[in-house]
Design a protein around this motif. Structure first.
Motif, PDB file in Angstrom:
ATOM      1  N   ALA A  54      46.039  35.759  58.306  1.00 18.89           N
ATOM      2  CA  ALA A  54      45.224  35.823  57.087  1.00 18.89           C
ATOM      3  C   ALA A  54      46.113  36.149  55.893  1.00 18.89           C
ATOM      4  CB  ALA A  54      44.139  36.876  57.248  1.00 18.89           C
ATOM      5  N   HIS A  55      45.782  35.533  54.751  1.00 13.80           N
ATOM      6  CA  HIS A  55      46.509  35.776  53.515  1.00 13.80           C
ATOM      7  C   HIS A  55      45.606  36.474  52.513  1.00 13.80           C
ATOM      8  CE1 HIS A  55      49.523  33.218  55.218  1.00 13.80           C
ATOM      9  NE2 HIS A  55      48.829  32.083  55.054  1.00 13.80           N
ATOM     10  N   GLN A  56      46.230  37.096  51.529  1.00 14.81           N
ATOM     11  CA  GLN A  56      45.460  37.710  50.452  1.00 14.81           C
ATOM     12  C   GLN A  56      44.619  36.631  49.763  1.00 14.81           C
ATOM     13  OE1 GLN A  56      47.821  39.811  47.605  1.00 14.81           O
ATOM     14  NE2 GLN A  56      46.082  40.531  46.415  1.00 14.81           N
ATOM     15  N   GLY A  57      43.348  36.878  49.607  1.00 13.77           N
ATOM     16  CA  GLY A  57      42.465  35.888  48.998  1.00 13.77           C
ATOM     17  C   GLY A  57      41.558  35.209  49.990  1.00 13.77           C
ATOM     18  N   ASP A  58      41.874  35.288  51.304  1.00 16.43           N
ATOM     19  CA  ASP A  58      40.983  34.721  52.318  1.00 16.43           C
ATOM     20  C   ASP A  58      39.689  35.541  52.367  1.00 16.43           C
ATOM     21  OD1 ASP A  58      42.584  32.620  53.201  1.00 16.43           O
ATOM     22  OD2 ASP A  58      43.680  33.904  54.614  1.00 16.43           O
ATOM     23  N   ALA A  59      38.557  34.860  52.418  1.00 13.46           N
ATOM     24  CA  ALA A  59      37.267  35.552  52.496  1.00 13.46           C
ATOM     25  C   ALA A  59      37.113  36.232  53.857  1.00 13.46           C
ATOM     26  CB  ALA A  59      36.129  34.559  52.282  1.00 13.46           C
ATOM     27  N   ALA A  60      36.387  37.327  53.879  1.00 12.16           N
ATOM     28  CA  ALA A  60      36.191  38.070  55.123  1.00 12.16           C
ATOM     29  C   ALA A  60      35.520  37.199  56.178  1.00 12.16           C
ATOM     30  CB  ALA A  60      35.351  39.317  54.845  1.00 12.16           C
ATOM     31  N   ARG A  61      34.625  36.277  55.745  1.00  8.26           N
ATOM     32  CA  ARG A  61      33.930  35.434  56.715  1.00  8.26           C
ATOM     33  C   ARG A  61      34.862  34.417  57.382  1.00  8.26           C
ATOM     34  NH1 ARG A  61      32.280  33.662  51.670  1.00  8.26           N
ATOM     35  NH2 ARG A  61      32.780  31.481  51.149  1.00  8.26           N
ATOM     36  N   ALA A  62      36.057  34.227  56.775  1.00  2.00           N
ATOM     37  CA  ALA A  62      37.013  33.281  57.349  1.00  2.00           C
ATOM     38  C   ALA A  62      37.822  33.908  58.486  1.00  2.00           C
ATOM     39  CB  ALA A  62      37.966  32.759  56.269  1.00  2.00           C
ATOM     40  N   ILE A  63      37.793  35.223  58.596  1.00  2.00           N
ATOM     41  CA  ILE A  63      38.559  35.917  59.621  1.00  2.00           C
ATOM     42  C   ILE A  63      37.919  35.711  60.999  1.00  2.00           C
ATOM     43  CG2 ILE A  63      39.474  38.133  60.393  1.00  2.00           C
ATOM     44  CD1 ILE A  63      40.629  37.209  57.752  1.00  2.00           C
ATOM     45  N   ASP A  64      38.736  35.372  61.979  1.00  4.55           N
ATOM     46  CA  ASP A  64      38.263  35.287  63.353  1.00  4.55           C
ATOM     47  C   ASP A  64      38.472  36.675  63.971  1.00  4.55           C
ATOM     48  OD1 ASP A  64      38.496  34.881  66.349  1.00  4.55           O
ATOM     49  OD2 ASP A  64      37.914  32.855  65.724  1.00  4.55           O
ATOM     50  N   TRP A  65      37.386  37.476  64.008  1.00  2.00           N
ATOM     51  CA  TRP A  65      37.519  38.869  64.396  1.00  2.00           C
ATOM     52  C   TRP A  65      37.835  39.013  65.886  1.00  2.00           C
ATOM     53  CZ3 TRP A  65      38.305  41.836  60.486  1.00  2.00           C
ATOM     54  CH2 TRP A  65      37.753  41.503  59.245  1.00  2.00           C
ATOM     55  N   ARG A  66      37.373  38.078  66.706  1.00  2.00           N
ATOM     56  CA  ARG A  66      37.672  38.155  68.144  1.00  2.00           C
ATOM     57  C   ARG A  66      39.157  37.975  68.380  1.00  2.00           C
ATOM     58  NH1 ARG A  66      34.135  34.609  72.207  1.00  2.00           N
ATOM     59  NH2 ARG A  66      32.615  36.101  71.375  1.00  2.00           N
ATOM     60  N   ARG A  67      39.776  36.964  67.718  1.00  2.00           N
ATOM     61  CA  ARG A  67      41.220  36.755  67.863  1.00  2.00           C
ATOM     62  C   ARG A  67      41.990  37.909  67.235  1.00  2.00           C
ATOM     63  NH1 ARG A  67      45.674  37.149  68.166  1.00  2.00           N
ATOM     64  NH2 ARG A  67      47.384  35.608  68.167  1.00  2.00           N
ATOM     65  N   SER A  68      41.515  38.394  66.105  1.00  2.88           N
ATOM     66  CA  SER A  68      42.220  39.474  65.405  1.00  2.88           C
ATOM     67  C   SER A  68      42.196  40.775  66.191  1.00  2.88           C
ATOM     68  CB  SER A  68      41.588  39.692  64.019  1.00  2.88           C
ATOM     69  OG  SER A  68      41.671  38.501  63.236  1.00  2.88           O
ATOM     70  N   ALA A  69      41.160  40.961  67.011  1.00  2.00           N
ATOM     71  CA  ALA A  69      41.033  42.208  67.774  1.00  2.00           C
ATOM     72  C   ALA A  69      42.121  42.342  68.821  1.00  2.00           C
ATOM     73  CB  ALA A  69      39.654  42.275  68.430  1.00  2.00           C
ATOM     74  N   ARG A  70      42.782  41.210  69.167  1.00  2.00           N
ATOM     75  CA  ARG A  70      43.823  41.261  70.197  1.00  2.00           C
ATOM     76  C   ARG A  70      45.201  41.598  69.619  1.00  2.00           C
ATOM     77  NH1 ARG A  70      41.413  36.232  71.819  1.00  2.00           N
ATOM     78  NH2 ARG A  70      43.373  35.125  71.431  1.00  2.00           N
ATOM     79  N   SER A  71      45.268  41.895  68.325  1.00  2.00           N
ATOM     80  CA  SER A  71      46.559  42.230  67.710  1.00  2.00           C
ATOM     81  C   SER A  71      46.323  43.167  66.534  1.00  2.00           C
ATOM     82  CB  SER A  71      47.265  40.954  67.240  1.00  2.00           C
ATOM     83  OG  SER A  71      46.565  40.399  66.152  1.00  2.00           O
ATOM     84  N   ASP A  72      47.405  43.526  65.883  1.00  2.28           N
ATOM     85  CA  ASP A  72      47.305  44.412  64.728  1.00  2.28           C
ATOM     86  C   ASP A  72      47.127  43.639  63.427  1.00  2.28           C
ATOM     87  OD1 ASP A  72      47.673  46.619  66.349  1.00  2.28           O
ATOM     88  OD2 ASP A  72      49.869  46.524  66.173  1.00  2.28           O
ATOM     89  N   ALA A  73      47.088  42.313  63.500  1.00  3.01           N
ATOM     90  CA  ALA A  73      46.952  41.487  62.297  1.00  3.01           C
ATOM     91  C   ALA A  73      45.625  40.745  62.306  1.00  3.01           C
ATOM     92  CB  ALA A  73      48.103  40.486  62.217  1.00  3.01           C
ATOM     93  N   HIS A  74      45.235  40.250  61.163  1.00  2.00           N
ATOM     94  CA  HIS A  74      44.033  39.441  61.033  1.00  2.00           C
ATOM     95  C   HIS A  74      44.409  37.960  61.060  1.00  2.00           C
ATOM     96  CE1 HIS A  74      41.764  42.959  58.910  1.00  2.00           C
ATOM     97  NE2 HIS A  74      41.763  43.069  60.233  1.00  2.00           N
ATOM     98  N   PHE A  75      43.564  37.156  61.706  1.00  2.00           N
ATOM     99  CA  PHE A  75      43.843  35.723  61.825  1.00  2.00           C
ATOM    100  C   PHE A  75      42.653  34.908  61.335  1.00  2.00           C
ATOM    101  CE2 PHE A  75      46.860  37.565  64.734  1.00  2.00           C
ATOM    102  CZ  PHE A  75      47.979  36.748  64.611  1.00  2.00           C
ATOM    103  N   VAL A  76      42.982  33.769  60.745  1.00  2.00           N
ATOM    104  CA  VAL A  76      41.963  32.810  60.297  1.00  2.00           C
ATOM    105  C   VAL A  76      41.969  31.624  61.249  1.00  2.00           C
ATOM    106  CG1 VAL A  76      41.345  31.164  58.471  1.00  2.00           C
ATOM    107  CG2 VAL A  76      42.088  33.490  57.874  1.00  2.00           C
ATOM    108  N   ARG A  77      40.786  31.185  61.638  1.00  2.00           N
ATOM    109  CA  ARG A  77      40.647  30.016  62.517  1.00  2.00           C
ATOM    110  C   ARG A  77      40.515  28.768  61.635  1.00  2.00           C
ATOM    111  NH1 ARG A  77      38.348  29.138  67.818  1.00  2.00           N
ATOM    112  NH2 ARG A  77      37.355  27.091  67.990  1.00  2.00           N
TER     113      ARG A  77
END
Length: 288
Positions: A54-77
């Motif tokens: 995830a980059h600065q400016g990405d909307a919260a709804r764009a975050i894939d929280w299931r994938r992000s939960a497996r690491s310390d970073a946030h990811f966008v699908r």
């Protein structure tokens, strides 16, 4: 034989060869085993493509929280771009394209038609819309039969003039020709295409004899329709000047293409058709 009779005979001969042309084009397309054209980038679509940080400016709804939960970073699908392109092909059917420098080598027109049809097979297989000049680009395998019919049309002129009818705004185009005639109509066509946001490729098809100029001694040079004729007693003396003129023409074609955001490539019929097909396919995606 009259001009009309000769043109009709050429068209009939061409028509008889179309089933074999289709088989050869499908075989050529199959040898590349390419993935889907023009789709390997993020955009609107239903198919999953990749996760990215995830980059600065990405909307919260764009975050894939299931994938992000497996690491310390946030990811966008990201999904894969799936908007079909419209591709228009112009294949020069003028008399100059019927030239071959060797009776055992197919004329330039045969190679141009093969490349156009094989490229169409690849594009249609990838979900793109394809058409010849003057046709509405359409998707699906059924379009192949309309393309075959269009390729059977012959031109009575010595040199072809690009036909820009049917080009879709912001689409793609492919011009296949020897480009040995007056280049002013080509420049006009490219300008028209650029005004409509169309980008594409110029694929120059030449015979090896036109590349090497292997002529010596007394030689009569004549255009395919006989409207131009030049006789010389020492053809070898013309070789250097001819090659310089050919190099100048290729340079102008490359310059014209670059100025309009197109790509240019010269292919001769002594080379592998697969190489030219791969180049054209990649060039339509913006590669080289």
């Amino acid at each position: 034989m009259s001009l009309g009779t000769d043109l009709r005979a050429r068209a009939e001969t061409l028509g008889q060869s179309l089933p074999a042309l289709l088989a050869e084009a499908e075989h050529l397309a199959a040898t590349l085993m390419l993935g889907e054209h023009g789709r390997r980038r993020a955009g609107q679509g239903d198919e999953f493509w990749q996760y990215r940080p995830a980059h600065q400016g990405d909307a919260a709804r764009a975050i894939d929280w299931r994938r992000s939960a497996r690491s310390d970073a946030h990811f966008v699908r990201e999904r894969e771009w799936q908007a079909a392109q419209s591709v228009t092909l112009w294949v020069d059917g003028a008399s100059s394209m019927a030239f071959s420098g060797d009776k055992d080598r197919a004329p330039k027109l045969d190679r141009a038609r093969l490349l156009a049809l094989a490229l169409s097979v690849l594009l249609l297989r990838s979900g793109e819309r394809v058409g010849l000049s003057g046709m509405v680009p359409k998707p699906g395998r059924a379009q192949i039969m309309d393309l075959l019919a269009g390729l059977s049309v012959a031109d009575a002129e010595d040199y072809g003039v690009p036909d820009v009818n049917g080009m879709v705004s912001h689409g793609r185009a492919v011009f296949l020709s020897d480009f040995l005639g007056n280049l002013d109509p080509l420049e006009t066509a490219l300008t028209h295409a650029a005004d409509r946001g169309v980008r594409g490729v110029l694929l120059q098809v030449l015979d090896p004899a036109e590349e090497d100029f292997p002529y010596l001694g007394r030689t009569v040079f004549e255009s395919m329709q006989g409207s131009l004729r030049h006789e010389t007693q020492s053809a070898g003396d013309l070789r250097t000047r001819y090659l310089d003129r050919l190099a100048e023409r290729k340079s102008r074609l490359a310059t014209l293409a670059s100025a309009m955001g197109w790509h240019y490539h010269c292919h001769h019929t002594g080379q592998s058709a697969q190489t030219a097909l791969l180049w054209a396919y990649n060039a339509l995606e913006g590669g080289r």
